[in-house]
Design an enzyme around this catalytic site. Sequence first.
Site, short mmCIF file in Angstrom:
data_model
loop_
_atom_site.label_atom_id
_atom_site.label_comp_id
_atom_site.label_asym_id
_atom_site.label_seq_id
_atom_site.Cartn_x
_atom_site.Cartn_y
_atom_site.Cartn_z
N CYS A 64 52.54 47.98 37.19
CA CYS A 64 53.58 48.12 38.20
C CYS A 64 54.94 48.47 37.57
CB CYS A 64 53.61 46.86 39.06
SG CYS A 64 54.21 47.21 40.71
N GLU B 254 46.57 40.94 37.33
CA GLU B 254 46.88 39.56 36.88
C GLU B 254 47.07 38.61 38.06
OE1 GLU B 254 49.00 41.98 37.10
OE2 GLU B 254 51.02 41.27 37.51
N HIS C 82 48.37 44.97 40.53
CA HIS C 82 48.53 43.76 39.72
C HIS C 82 47.20 43.03 39.51
CE1 HIS C 82 53.03 43.22 39.91
NE2 HIS C 82 52.87 44.02 40.95
N1 LIG Z 1 55.65 44.82 41.65
C1 LIG Z 1 56.41 45.57 40.91
O1 LIG Z 1 56.40 45.53 39.69
C2 LIG Z 1 57.37 46.44 41.66
C3 LIG Z 1 58.08 47.45 40.82
C4 LIG Z 1 59.28 48.00 41.57
N2 LIG Z 1 58.90 49.05 42.47
C5 LIG Z 1 60.32 48.51 40.58
O2 LIG Z 1 60.97 49.41 40.74
O3 LIG Z 1 60.52 47.93 39.60
#
Ligand SMILES: NC(=O)CC[C@H](N)C(=O)O
Length: 251
Positions: free
Chosen positions: A78, A204, A202
């Site tokens: 992410c 995790e 995610h």
């Molecule tokens: N769950 C996440 O890691 C979101 C990331 C988020 N969109 C960002 O810009 O950092």
Amino acid sequence: MVVGVLALQGSFNEHIAALKRLGVKGVEVRKPEQLQNVSSLIIPGGESTTMAKLAELHNLFPALREFVQLGKPVWGTCAGLIFLANKATGQKTGGQELIGGLDCTVHRNFFGSQIQSFETELPIPQIVAKEGGPPSFRAVFIRAPAILDVGPDVEVLADIPLSAVENINSNNAIQKEEESSESEKKVIVAVKQGNLLATAFHPELTADTRWHSYFLKMVPEIGEGTSAIISTPTTDQSFIERSIIDFPIYQ
Ligand SMILES: NC(=O)CC[C@H](N)C(=O)O
């Protein structure tokens, strides 16, 4: 054998817990010199702008870039995926520093805002599913990014049809990069390029440890020979029953 987990902000504890379930020690990395004690690194989800500011504050970027360039295995989930991308769109004013190395363009908040977070079942990529387990995995998307384009050396591991996302978010206000009439239009949500693995979701935050197992197999001193740690997904019901609302809200 220890795996470094960048611990500036976000879901680093959850990654360390997932590694522990596989019998592997995850150590928190906050300072450049700590990267010398680990041979691989996980960059967790969280908020990439905040994480970038903290990384700058701790002068981590040069050491992180060197780590990537030395060919050491790095997995970004992410916000971690955003960190690894060569290019990001949808950034806050002034942009943010990236580690880079992963030849792709990522849209920071492709799937919308926090309330458009969602979970869905996605087919598990063949290379991740080698050890068996169910044919799909639970993909948790929290204010998630998506990969808009990839270079020739990038292997696409998972993508998601936009139609599926629209069904999940029935009241959705998803900001799409470009509107398309093709219902089967897909966006990329997991990739691999040499030593780099990146996922927009995610693992995790689920009980399924297959993505962690797969990443560990990219680490030379663990490698293919250690199938002992590659177990079937955890069936710990209490963990499975946790939903994304149990996890911290990222700003
Ligand atoms: N769950 C996440 O890691 C979101 C990331 C988020 N969109 C960002 O810009 O950092």
